[in-house]
Design a protein around this motif. Structure first.
Motif, PDB file in Angstrom:
ATOM      1  N   GLY A   1      -7.215  16.489  -6.518  1.00  0.00           N
ATOM      2  CA  GLY A   1      -8.270  15.511  -6.730  1.00  0.00           C
ATOM      3  C   GLY A   1      -7.975  14.525  -7.842  1.00  0.00           C
ATOM      4  N   LEU A   2      -6.921  14.776  -8.617  1.00  0.00           N
ATOM      5  CA  LEU A   2      -6.587  13.895  -9.734  1.00  0.00           C
ATOM      6  C   LEU A   2      -5.741  12.699  -9.317  1.00  0.00           C
ATOM      7  CD1 LEU A   2      -5.690  16.649 -12.365  1.00  0.00           C
ATOM      8  CD2 LEU A   2      -7.755  15.230 -12.337  1.00  0.00           C
ATOM      9  N   ILE A   3      -5.218  12.729  -8.095  1.00  0.00           N
ATOM     10  CA  ILE A   3      -4.306  11.670  -7.673  1.00  0.00           C
ATOM     11  C   ILE A   3      -4.713  11.084  -6.325  1.00  0.00           C
ATOM     12  CG2 ILE A   3      -2.365  12.694  -8.937  1.00  0.00           C
ATOM     13  CD1 ILE A   3      -1.350  13.695  -6.200  1.00  0.00           C
ATOM     14  N   ASP A   4      -4.234   9.892  -6.072  1.00  0.00           N
ATOM     15  CA  ASP A   4      -4.339   9.246  -4.763  1.00  0.00           C
ATOM     16  C   ASP A   4      -2.930   9.071  -4.216  1.00  0.00           C
ATOM     17  OD1 ASP A   4      -7.061   8.916  -4.307  1.00  0.00           O
ATOM     18  OD2 ASP A   4      -7.146   7.093  -5.526  1.00  0.00           O
ATOM     19  N   GLU A   5      -2.771   9.292  -2.924  1.00  0.00           N
ATOM     20  CA  GLU A   5      -1.477   9.076  -2.281  1.00  0.00           C
ATOM     21  C   GLU A   5      -1.622   7.966  -1.249  1.00  0.00           C
ATOM     22  OE1 GLU A   5      -0.019  12.785  -0.790  1.00  0.00           O
ATOM     23  OE2 GLU A   5      -0.033  13.763  -2.751  1.00  0.00           O
ATOM     24  N   LYS A   6      -0.734   6.975  -1.314  1.00  0.00           N
ATOM     25  CA  LYS A   6      -0.822   5.810  -0.444  1.00  0.00           C
ATOM     26  C   LYS A   6       0.544   5.498   0.171  1.00  0.00           C
ATOM     27  CE  LYS A   6      -4.507   3.689  -3.205  1.00  0.00           C
ATOM     28  NZ  LYS A   6      -4.945   2.465  -3.927  1.00  0.00           N
ATOM     29  N   MET A   7       0.532   5.011   1.404  1.00  0.00           N
ATOM     30  CA  MET A   7       1.775   4.625   2.057  1.00  0.00           C
ATOM     31  C   MET A   7       2.362   3.389   1.362  1.00  0.00           C
ATOM     32  SD  MET A   7       3.802   5.693   4.314  1.00  0.00           S
ATOM     33  CE  MET A   7       2.716   6.834   5.205  1.00  0.00           C
ATOM     34  N   ASP A   8       3.660   3.471   1.081  1.00  0.00           N
ATOM     35  CA  ASP A   8       4.347   2.384   0.373  1.00  0.00           C
ATOM     36  C   ASP A   8       5.562   1.969   1.195  1.00  0.00           C
ATOM     37  OD1 ASP A   8       5.638   0.676  -1.340  1.00  0.00           O
ATOM     38  OD2 ASP A   8       6.135   2.207  -2.841  1.00  0.00           O
ATOM     39  N   ARG A   9       5.554   0.715   1.694  1.00  0.00           N
ATOM     40  CA  ARG A   9       6.668   0.209   2.503  1.00  0.00           C
ATOM     41  C   ARG A   9       7.433  -0.906   1.779  1.00  0.00           C
ATOM     42  NH1 ARG A   9       2.774   1.504   6.488  1.00  0.00           N
ATOM     43  NH2 ARG A   9       3.603   2.991   8.035  1.00  0.00           N
ATOM     44  N   SER A  10       7.347  -0.893   0.475  1.00  0.00           N
ATOM     45  CA  SER A  10       8.051  -1.910  -0.307  1.00  0.00           C
ATOM     46  C   SER A  10       9.547  -1.618  -0.363  1.00  0.00           C
ATOM     47  CB  SER A  10       7.478  -1.963  -1.733  1.00  0.00           C
ATOM     48  OG  SER A  10       7.685  -0.714  -2.387  1.00  0.00           O
ATOM     49  N   HIS A  11      10.311  -2.650  -0.664  1.00  0.00           N
ATOM     50  CA  HIS A  11      11.770  -2.538  -0.846  1.00  0.00           C
ATOM     51  C   HIS A  11      12.464  -1.984   0.396  1.00  0.00           C
ATOM     52  CE1 HIS A  11      10.971  -3.421  -5.040  1.00  0.00           C
ATOM     53  NE2 HIS A  11      10.176  -2.356  -5.118  1.00  0.00           N
ATOM     54  N   GLY A  12      11.902  -2.230   1.570  1.00  0.00           N
ATOM     55  CA  GLY A  12      12.541  -1.812   2.803  1.00  0.00           C
ATOM     56  C   GLY A  12      12.540  -0.313   3.041  1.00  0.00           C
ATOM     57  N   MET A  13      11.683   0.407   2.320  1.00  0.00           N
ATOM     58  CA  MET A  13      11.593   1.869   2.455  1.00  0.00           C
ATOM     59  C   MET A  13      10.177   2.272   2.848  1.00  0.00           C
ATOM     60  SD  MET A  13      13.802   3.196  -0.846  1.00  0.00           S
ATOM     61  CE  MET A  13      12.994   2.113  -2.032  1.00  0.00           C
ATOM     62  N   THR A  14      10.055   3.469   3.406  1.00  0.00           N
ATOM     63  CA  THR A  14       8.736   4.052   3.687  1.00  0.00           C
ATOM     64  C   THR A  14       8.581   5.290   2.818  1.00  0.00           C
ATOM     65  OG1 THR A  14       8.744   3.251   5.982  1.00  0.00           O
ATOM     66  CG2 THR A  14       7.232   5.068   5.437  1.00  0.00           C
ATOM     67  N   ARG A  15       7.675   5.177   1.859  1.00  0.00           N
ATOM     68  CA  ARG A  15       7.467   6.269   0.900  1.00  0.00           C
ATOM     69  C   ARG A  15       5.970   6.498   0.710  1.00  0.00           C
ATOM     70  NH1 ARG A  15      10.597   3.904  -4.190  1.00  0.00           N
ATOM     71  NH2 ARG A  15       9.449   2.074  -3.453  1.00  0.00           N
ATOM     72  N   VAL A  16       5.648   7.583   0.029  1.00  0.00           N
ATOM     73  CA  VAL A  16       4.254   7.861  -0.311  1.00  0.00           C
ATOM     74  C   VAL A  16       4.083   7.659  -1.811  1.00  0.00           C
ATOM     75  CG1 VAL A  16       2.399   9.567  -0.359  1.00  0.00           C
ATOM     76  CG2 VAL A  16       3.978   9.487   1.593  1.00  0.00           C
ATOM     77  N   GLU A  17       3.324   6.633  -2.158  1.00  0.00           N
ATOM     78  CA  GLU A  17       3.076   6.338  -3.572  1.00  0.00           C
ATOM     79  C   GLU A  17       2.057   7.317  -4.138  1.00  0.00           C
ATOM     80  OE1 GLU A  17       1.294   2.776  -6.451  1.00  0.00           O
ATOM     81  OE2 GLU A  17       0.936   2.757  -4.277  1.00  0.00           O
ATOM     82  N   VAL A  18       2.210   7.612  -5.420  1.00  0.00           N
ATOM     83  CA  VAL A  18       1.264   8.472  -6.129  1.00  0.00           C
ATOM     84  C   VAL A  18       0.623   7.658  -7.242  1.00  0.00           C
ATOM     85  CG1 VAL A  18       0.966  10.564  -7.495  1.00  0.00           C
ATOM     86  CG2 VAL A  18       2.644  10.522  -5.648  1.00  0.00           C
ATOM     87  N   ARG A  19      -0.730   7.636  -7.270  1.00  0.00           N
ATOM     88  CA  ARG A  19      -1.473   6.925  -8.303  1.00  0.00           C
ATOM     89  C   ARG A  19      -2.491   7.882  -8.919  1.00  0.00           C
ATOM     90  NH1 ARG A  19      -0.502   1.474  -7.809  1.00  0.00           N
ATOM     91  NH2 ARG A  19      -2.117   1.014  -9.357  1.00  0.00           N
TER      92      ARG A  19
END
Length: 365
Positions: free
Chosen positions: A293-311
């Motif tokens: 519950g302390l974090i948000d995970e978001k799809m990140d397609r920057s820099h030509g990659m597909t990753r899961v961002e953590v905020r």
């Protein structure tokens, strides 16, 4: 005064009811729903009860309903010498009952001392058998308790408040002997009759609504202007502009001490050292956050990659990314986090810096 109004109200009600107006069904929106919800909460074993006699129970009930932490109320007749009295019997002054409000409250939200202090603002505690325009022994003041542990609190608080008065305080502070629910038309009376008689000055209801505000969150998102002054250029770039620091050239990639890692922007705890492991990537790596519950995970397609961002959820700061190549025995995830997004609090400093309650997390293997 109240007796006359009741008689007039009944006469008017009968006439209008005969005309099919449905006056007796008039209530504020959501009153029924709120009552049902309060009844559910009142079943909670952690909820406490206390009884206040403060003159006409119409106003006293409405007053306590405004206070955050009060989860249920009921008006009735307390500490009399008969059984199941009617209103007419109580006002005859032969039964010894006092108009009383049963207050159920959540002690984790509101303190009994605050309830007593607020109650005193609605009464003249030096007046005998009279509050406002109402006279009679049913209008005497009192605080009645059912839990022996409340006796000390009630008596001490009343004695403390009594110092503010030049005349003797006449508020009864005794155990509840009996309590009988009043007739239905008395329950939530001022909700059903917003313009009805009340001996409590209207401004006090607003005061009660503000008397126990929600506590401010321990951790709050900071304005970007504030962060620009507070953080280093790299910390600001990483947390606010989704930057990435250099691997193996950051503060915590090889930190091995016991402790806790908090959001650099808010101070909120995010990770603990027992979940940190050496991944070889050059950034701090954790198998999991303290709680999801302390974090948000978001799809990140920057820099030509597909990753899961953590905020961070509260601070909305960019932390890093999460990957599925972590140790299998730790759940298989690797939270790859920028050191610039974190502040490390060593175990020996956690207590003094307000993170003592997280110390047990460091004892796990």
């Amino acid at each position: 005064m109240k007796n006359i109004l009741i008689v007039l109200g009944i006469i008017l009600g009968i006439a209008v009811f005969a005309a099919g107006s449905g006056l007796f069904k008039k209530t504020k929106p959501n009153v029924v729903e709120v009552k049902k919800e309060n009844e559910k909460i009142m079943d909670n074993k952690n909820v406490r009860e206390i009884y206040f006699a403060g003159g006409c129970f119409w106003g006293t009930e409405h007053f306590f309903q405004q206070i955050r932490g009060v989860v249920g109320t009921e008006v009735g007749y307390a500490n009399g010498n008969t059984q199941n009295p009617t209103y007419e019997e109580v006002v005859s002054h032969t039964t010894g009952f006092a108009e009383t409000v049963k207050v159920k409250y959540d002690p984790e939200q509101v303190d009994l001392k605050l309830l007593i202090d607020l109650y005193f603002k609605t009464i003249d505690p030096t007046s005998k058998d009279q509050q406002g325009n109402d006279r009679g022994n049913q209008y005497r003041t009192g605080i009645y308790y059912t839990d022996k542990n409340d006796e000390v609190t009630v008596k001490e608080e009343v004695q403390k408040l009594a110092k503010n008065y030049s005349k003797p305080v006449l508020v009864e502070t005794i155990p509840l002997k009996n309590f009988y629910r009043a007739e239905d038309y008395h329950q939530d009376y001022l909700d059903k009759n917003p313009g009805g008689y009340c001996h409590i000055e209207p401004g006090l209801f607003e005061m009660a609504r503000k008397a126990n505000p929600l506590p401010k969150p321990a951790y709050q998102k900071q304005d970007k202007k504030v962060l620009k002054e507070k953080l280093t250029a790299e910390q600001y770039n990483v947390t606010q502009e989704n930057g990435t620091e250099r691997p193996f050239q950051n503060e915590y990639w090889n930190e091995t001490r016991e402790g806790i890692y908090v959001d650099i922007t808010t101070g909120e705890p995010l990770f603990v050292s027992t979940d940190k492991f050496e991944s070889g990537c050059g950034w701090p790596s954790f198998s999991k956050p303290i709680t999801k519950g302390l974090i948000d995970e978001k799809m990140d397609r920057s820099h030509g990659m597909t990753r899961v961002e953590v905020r961070s959820k509260t601070g909305d700061a960019h932390l890093g990314h999460v990957f599925t190549d972590g140790p299998e025995d730790k759940g298989g995830l690797r939270y790859c986090i920028n050191s610039a997004s974190l502040k490390f609090i060593p175990k020996v400093e956690m207590e003094s810096k307000g993170y003592g309650k997280y110390l047990p997390l460091l004892d796990k293997k």
